[in-house]
Design a protein around this motif. Sequence first.
Motif, PDB file in Angstrom:
ATOM      1  N   ALA A  48     -11.501  -1.440   1.337  1.00  0.00           N
ATOM      2  CA  ALA A  48     -11.221  -1.881  -0.029  1.00  0.00           C
ATOM      3  C   ALA A  48     -10.128  -2.950  -0.040  1.00  0.00           C
ATOM      4  O   ALA A  48     -10.221  -3.960  -0.754  1.00  0.00           O
ATOM      5  N   THR A  49      -9.100  -2.754   0.771  1.00  0.00           N
ATOM      6  CA  THR A  49      -7.998  -3.723   0.850  1.00  0.00           C
ATOM      7  C   THR A  49      -8.480  -5.048   1.425  1.00  0.00           C
ATOM      8  O   THR A  49      -8.138  -6.128   0.917  1.00  0.00           O
ATOM      9  N   VAL A  50      -9.274  -4.976   2.489  1.00  0.00           N
ATOM     10  CA  VAL A  50      -9.765  -6.207   3.115  1.00  0.00           C
ATOM     11  C   VAL A  50     -10.724  -6.948   2.175  1.00  0.00           C
ATOM     12  O   VAL A  50     -10.719  -8.184   2.119  1.00  0.00           O
ATOM     13  N   MET A  51     -11.523  -6.215   1.415  1.00  0.00           N
ATOM     14  CA  MET A  51     -12.392  -6.872   0.423  1.00  0.00           C
ATOM     15  C   MET A  51     -11.558  -7.594  -0.628  1.00  0.00           C
ATOM     16  O   MET A  51     -11.905  -8.707  -1.053  1.00  0.00           O
ATOM     17  N   ALA A  52     -10.457  -6.970  -1.052  1.00  0.00           N
ATOM     18  CA  ALA A  52      -9.591  -7.621  -2.037  1.00  0.00           C
ATOM     19  C   ALA A  52      -8.934  -8.861  -1.437  1.00  0.00           C
ATOM     20  O   ALA A  52      -8.760  -9.890  -2.122  1.00  0.00           O
ATOM     21  N   ILE A  78      -0.440 -10.557  -4.780  1.00  0.00           N
ATOM     22  CA  ILE A  78      -0.425  -9.445  -3.830  1.00  0.00           C
ATOM     23  C   ILE A  78      -1.633  -8.536  -4.031  1.00  0.00           C
ATOM     24  O   ILE A  78      -2.162  -8.401  -5.144  1.00  0.00           O
ATOM     25  N   ILE A  79      -2.084  -7.927  -2.946  1.00  0.00           N
ATOM     26  CA  ILE A  79      -3.087  -6.870  -3.009  1.00  0.00           C
ATOM     27  C   ILE A  79      -2.323  -5.555  -2.997  1.00  0.00           C
ATOM     28  O   ILE A  79      -1.585  -5.257  -2.054  1.00  0.00           O
ATOM     29  N   TYR A  80      -2.484  -4.784  -4.058  1.00  0.00           N
ATOM     30  CA  TYR A  80      -1.714  -3.555  -4.273  1.00  0.00           C
ATOM     31  C   TYR A  80      -2.691  -2.393  -4.184  1.00  0.00           C
ATOM     32  O   TYR A  80      -3.535  -2.204  -5.054  1.00  0.00           O
ATOM     33  N   ILE A  89       0.845  -1.185   0.000  1.00  0.00           N
ATOM     34  CA  ILE A  89       0.000   0.000   0.000  1.00  0.00           C
ATOM     35  C   ILE A  89       0.882   1.239   0.000  1.00  0.00           C
ATOM     36  O   ILE A  89       1.877   1.306   0.730  1.00  0.00           O
ATOM     37  N   HIS A  90       0.543   2.215  -0.832  1.00  0.00           N
ATOM     38  CA  HIS A  90       1.354   3.430  -0.923  1.00  0.00           C
ATOM     39  C   HIS A  90       0.445   4.641  -1.104  1.00  0.00           C
ATOM     40  O   HIS A  90      -0.729   4.514  -1.473  1.00  0.00           O
ATOM     41  N   SER A  91       1.009   5.830  -0.855  1.00  0.00           N
ATOM     42  CA  SER A  91       0.248   7.063  -1.046  1.00  0.00           C
ATOM     43  C   SER A  91       1.021   8.077  -1.882  1.00  0.00           C
ATOM     44  O   SER A  91       0.799   9.282  -1.791  1.00  0.00           O
ATOM     45  N   GLU A 103      -5.134  -5.069  -8.120  1.00  0.00           N
ATOM     46  CA  GLU A 103      -4.820  -3.683  -7.824  1.00  0.00           C
ATOM     47  C   GLU A 103      -6.082  -2.965  -7.352  1.00  0.00           C
ATOM     48  O   GLU A 103      -7.168  -3.151  -7.907  1.00  0.00           O
ATOM     49  N   VAL A 104      -5.929  -2.146  -6.324  1.00  0.00           N
ATOM     50  CA  VAL A 104      -7.032  -1.385  -5.741  1.00  0.00           C
ATOM     51  C   VAL A 104      -6.661   0.092  -5.777  1.00  0.00           C
ATOM     52  O   VAL A 104      -5.508   0.442  -5.523  1.00  0.00           O
ATOM     53  N   GLU A 105      -7.615   0.939  -6.101  1.00  0.00           N
ATOM     54  CA  GLU A 105      -7.372   2.379  -6.126  1.00  0.00           C
ATOM     55  C   GLU A 105      -8.403   3.086  -5.259  1.00  0.00           C
ATOM     56  O   GLU A 105      -9.605   2.834  -5.395  1.00  0.00           O
ATOM     57  N   VAL A 106      -7.936   3.960  -4.364  1.00  0.00           N
ATOM     58  CA  VAL A 106      -8.825   4.743  -3.505  1.00  0.00           C
ATOM     59  C   VAL A 106      -8.439   6.212  -3.640  1.00  0.00           C
ATOM     60  O   VAL A 106      -7.323   6.593  -3.298  1.00  0.00           O
ATOM     61  N   GLY A 107      -9.359   7.013  -4.162  1.00  0.00           N
ATOM     62  CA  GLY A 107      -9.129   8.446  -4.290  1.00  0.00           C
ATOM     63  C   GLY A 107      -9.825   9.200  -3.165  1.00  0.00           C
ATOM     64  O   GLY A 107     -10.994   8.932  -2.872  1.00  0.00           O
TER      65      GLY A 107
END
Length: 391
Positions: free
Chosen positions: A180-184, A120-122, A95-97, A196-200
Motif C-alpha cells: 500500500a505504501t509503495v503504491m502511494a 509525504i506518504i503517511y 509510518i506508525h502502528s 494518507e494510507v490506512e491498513v487494518g
Amino acid sequence: MNNKGPLKGIRVVDLTSMVMGPYSTQIMADMGAEVIKVEPPTGDNTRFVSKGPVPGMSGVYVNVNRGKRSIVLDLRSDEGKQALEKLIATADVFIHSMRGKAINKLGFSYDAVSAIKPDIIYTNCYGYSRRGPNADQPAYDDTIQADCGLPHVQQLLTGKANFVGTIMADKVAGMTALYATVMALFHRERTGEGQEVEVGMFETMASFMLVEHANGALFDPPLGPANYHRAVAPNRAPYQTKDGHIAALVYNDKHWAAFMDAVQPEWQSEEFDTLEQRANRINEVYGLLAETFKTRTTAEWLELLKELHIPAAPLRTPDELFDNEHLNAIDFFETVDAPYGTVRFPGVPTWFSKSPGKVAGPTQALGEDTDAVLAELGLDTPVVKTGSDTI
C-alpha cells in the motif's frame, strides 16, 4: 543500507513496533530505503520477546529491524516532538502502528504531519480501520486470527479450534502495508501528491481468508457456506509413509492419470477420473490416497512423484531451512557481522535484474543512531526521560 535497491533515495520515518509495521519497513530497508526507527526510551517490546545474544536483541526483533537506524525520542517532551518534526520534513514516508487516539494526542495526525511535509506518504497500521465501530480496539495476531475465522477453519480441518503455528496476521498485514505504501509512492511519482494510507489487520485478514473461503457465500443469494471444502477436508494432512511423512498434491487430471497408471491402487475407479468428480468427494479421495502412501518409503515416493512431475515435498522443520540445498544454492542466507555477534539472516525472497534487494545491515542497539541523525538535522540530542514507554 542497500544502495542499489528499487527504493534507494526514499527516507522512511518508522514509528512502528512489534511485527506488522517493522516487517513492512524491514522489507523497505532491504530494498534500499533509509529507515529511521524511532523508539521510546524503553525500546520496542519485541526487543525482549525471544532469545538473543544480548539483552534487547531478541531474534524476532533483530530479524525485522535489520538495517534500520535507531533513534530514541520521548514524544511527551517538547524537545522530542520538535526533533521528530525536523525529521518528518526530510522524509518521504511516515509510518506508525499506534492507535488513532494515541498518535493524535501526541500531535502527529496526518493533518499535522502533512502540514510539515505536504507530499509525504503517511501510513497507519491499525488493528481495525478507524472507519468502523472497532476503531481503537487493541489487537494482536491471536485476536485477529480468531476474529477472521482462522481457528474455525482449523477446527473444520483437525477437529480442534486452534491458531496456525505462525503469526500470519502480523506478517500478511505487514506485507499489505508495504504494498500500500509503495503504491502511494508510485502515485506520488506520477502526480506529486502525498496521501494518507490506512491498513487494518482485521480487514487485511478478512480479505485474505475470503480469497478461497468465500466460496458459495460470494453469490447473492448464497450457494453454500463460506468455506472452501478442499482446504478444510478432515483427511487433508501430510500422508504417512512407511518411514515418515510426505506432502503431495495429486490434483489435476494430468497428475491423477499419471499417478493411477504408475501406482494402480486397488480402489482406482472411473468415478474419480475428473477433477470435478474428485472435488465433490475430496475428503474420500484424501482418505484413499492416505492408505496408498503408507505402502512405500518417503524416498521412494519422492523419486516416483518427481518422475511424474507431481508436486511433492518431505516434511521439514524450520531448523532444516538453514541447511536447505535449494536455499543455499541461491545464496538465500546472508551473513552479517554485528557488535553482538554474527547473524545469518534469511535474505530477500525476490530477485531484480537491475535493482536487487539485499539485507540492509545489522540491527542497531536502542538509540545507537540518535546523536548522528539529530546532528544531521542540526539538533542537539534531547534529554530523554528514562523509564518512559511513550515515543
